[in-house]
Design a protein around this motif. Structure first.
Motif, PDB file in Angstrom:
ATOM      1  N   ASP A  25       0.947  -1.116  -0.148  1.00 58.96           N
ATOM      2  CA  ASP A  25      -0.070  -0.204  -0.075  1.00 58.96           C
ATOM      3  C   ASP A  25       0.675   1.724  -0.335  1.00 58.96           C
ATOM      4  O   ASP A  25       0.213   2.676   0.143  1.00 58.96           O
ATOM      5  CB  ASP A  25      -0.352  -0.306   1.709  1.00 58.96           C
ATOM      6  CG  ASP A  25      -2.003  -0.975   1.243  1.00 58.96           C
ATOM      7  OD1 ASP A  25      -2.312  -1.174  -0.081  1.00 58.96           O
ATOM      8  OD2 ASP A  25      -2.053  -1.573   2.750  1.00 58.96           O
ATOM      9  N   ARG A  47      -2.796   3.606  -2.718  1.00 63.13           N
ATOM     10  CA  ARG A  47      -4.149   3.732  -3.262  1.00 63.13           C
ATOM     11  C   ARG A  47      -4.722   4.586  -2.711  1.00 63.13           C
ATOM     12  O   ARG A  47      -4.342   5.114  -2.208  1.00 63.13           O
ATOM     13  CB  ARG A  47      -3.484   2.134  -2.329  1.00 63.13           C
ATOM     14  CG  ARG A  47      -2.939   1.180  -2.870  1.00 63.13           C
ATOM     15  CD  ARG A  47      -3.468  -0.001  -2.584  1.00 63.13           C
ATOM     16  NE  ARG A  47      -4.047  -1.537  -2.792  1.00 63.13           N
ATOM     17  CZ  ARG A  47      -5.151  -1.781  -2.391  1.00 63.13           C
ATOM     18  NH1 ARG A  47      -4.510  -2.507  -1.007  1.00 63.13           N
ATOM     19  NH2 ARG A  47      -5.808  -2.699  -2.983  1.00 63.13           N
ATOM     20  N   ALA A  92      -6.974  -2.458   2.188  1.00 63.46           N
ATOM     21  CA  ALA A  92      -5.374  -1.529   2.694  1.00 63.46           C
ATOM     22  C   ALA A  92      -5.390  -1.551   4.590  1.00 63.46           C
ATOM     23  O   ALA A  92      -6.531  -1.115   4.449  1.00 63.46           O
ATOM     24  CB  ALA A  92      -5.704  -0.901   1.403  1.00 63.46           C
ATOM     25  N   PHE A  95      -4.904   3.958   2.816  1.00 61.50           N
ATOM     26  CA  PHE A  95      -5.241   4.570   1.947  1.00 61.50           C
ATOM     27  C   PHE A  95      -5.670   6.304   2.114  1.00 61.50           C
ATOM     28  O   PHE A  95      -5.137   6.803   2.612  1.00 61.50           O
ATOM     29  CB  PHE A  95      -5.906   4.105   1.247  1.00 61.50           C
ATOM     30  CG  PHE A  95      -6.869   4.062   1.921  1.00 61.50           C
ATOM     31  CD1 PHE A  95      -8.634   4.470   2.096  1.00 61.50           C
ATOM     32  CD2 PHE A  95      -7.161   3.144   2.878  1.00 61.50           C
ATOM     33  CE1 PHE A  95      -9.494   4.604   2.463  1.00 61.50           C
ATOM     34  CE2 PHE A  95      -7.985   3.068   3.718  1.00 61.50           C
ATOM     35  CZ  PHE A  95      -9.330   3.523   3.563  1.00 61.50           C
TER      36      PHE A  95
END
Length: 134
Positions: A25, A47, A92, A95
């Motif tokens: 990530d 992300r 995730a 993010f």
């Protein structure tokens, strides 16, 4: 944090938490800080998700198409009491939010690990569950 985009700057211990818990990530970039002997890193969340739960967020403001910033039309101007839908984040652990990139979201697991490092200079706010949930 650095710049208006709130880019995280981490020392070695905090950077290692990101590397260990969210390797897919993030990107980690070494930097030098004048007057510092320790190593520091920029942590870039790679992300981004459309996951704002507008119904359960306290207040959502969106830039209008006829406003003074037409390039921002349709993006979030401000979100108070932000709530997200975790089902839209593909698991995730860190993010950003589409159309609201100033928010940096981390998982509860990542938050706990970062708190163990201590003295980070950041505040965490819960963004899942009903308003007022600790």
């Amino acid at each position: 944090m650095a710049n208006s985009g709130r880019t995280p700057i981490a020392d070695e211990r905090a950077a290692n938490v990101f590397r260990r818990l969210a390797p897919d990530d993030i990107q980690v970039f070494p930097i030098k800080i004048e007057g510092e002997n320790r190593d520091f890193y920029i942590i870039n969340a790679t992300r981004c998700f459309s996951c704002v739960d507008e119904k359960n967020s306290r207040e959502v403001q969106i830039y209008p198409s006829d406003g003074v910033a037409p390039e921002r039309a349709g993006t979030y101007r401000a979100i108070y009491g932000l709530r997200i839908n975790p089902a839209r984040t593909e698991g995730a652990r860190i993010f950003r939010i589409q159309r609201y990139t100033s928010a940096l979201i981390v998982s509860a697991e990542l938050k706990r690990a970062l708190e163990e490092v201590g003295n980070l200079g950041v505040n965490f706010e819960r963004v899942t569950g009903p308003q007022g949930t600790p």
